[in-house]
Design a protein around this motif. Structure first.
Motif, PDB file in Angstrom:
ATOM      1  N   SER A 121       2.685 -26.420  29.621  1.00  0.00           N
ATOM      2  CA  SER A 121       1.238 -26.371  29.536  1.00  0.00           C
ATOM      3  C   SER A 121       0.802 -26.806  28.143  1.00  0.00           C
ATOM      4  O   SER A 121       1.568 -26.728  27.184  1.00  0.00           O
ATOM      5  CB  SER A 121       0.783 -24.933  29.805  1.00  0.00           C
TER       6      SER A 121
ATOM      7  N   PRO B 103       0.975 -19.892  32.828  1.00  0.00           N
ATOM      8  CA  PRO B 103       0.988 -21.223  33.421  1.00  0.00           C
ATOM      9  C   PRO B 103       2.327 -21.975  33.452  1.00  0.00           C
ATOM     10  O   PRO B 103       2.533 -22.799  34.333  1.00  0.00           O
ATOM     11  CB  PRO B 103      -0.015 -22.002  32.564  1.00  0.00           C
ATOM     12  N   ASP B 104       3.222 -21.753  32.503  1.00  0.00           N
ATOM     13  CA  ASP B 104       4.459 -22.538  32.554  1.00  0.00           C
ATOM     14  C   ASP B 104       5.682 -21.644  32.322  1.00  0.00           C
ATOM     15  O   ASP B 104       5.572 -20.464  32.033  1.00  0.00           O
ATOM     16  CB  ASP B 104       4.426 -23.715  31.567  1.00  0.00           C
TER      17      ASP B 104
END
Length: 110
Positions: free
Chosen positions: A100, A31-32
């Motif tokens: 995240s 996600p990040d």
């Protein structure tokens, strides 16, 4: 080239390809930035290392001997990948990139 050397080359190529695939999937799915950084630096480094080992075995079996090029590629790869990952992480920390909630460790909030 003998059959056992061909099997060894195939095993290292498959291992290298599997690690590279895992690194690419990690780069896509995580996600990040900080989580995505681990995919290419860890898994794909091992993947390229496996492919270079397969290349070394293949050319050693072709009566050409082990090439200095493969050894230099391996050395360069294992030295530069961690250094570049560290530099990218430090730059991202200075820019205070969004993260995240799953990311652990937030040194810029201390």
């Amino acid at each position: 080239m003998s059959t056992w050397m061909e099997i060894l080359v195939a095993i290292f190529l498959l291992l290298g390809s599997a690690f590279s695939l895992v690194g690419a999937i990690g780069l896509y799915r995580l996600p990040d930035f900080f989580m995505r950084l681990h995919g290419p630096t860890k898994a794909t480094t091992l993947g390229v290392g496996g492919m270079v080992i397969a290349s070394m075995i293949y050319f050693a079996g072709q009566e050409q001997g082990i090439s200095l090029h493969e050894l230099l590629i391996t050395l360069f790869l294992f030295i530069t990948a961690p250094v570049s990952a560290h530099m990218l992480a430090k730059a991202a920390m200075q820019q205070k990139l969004s993260i995240s909630e799953q990311t652990r460790g937030k040194p810029w909030e201390q």
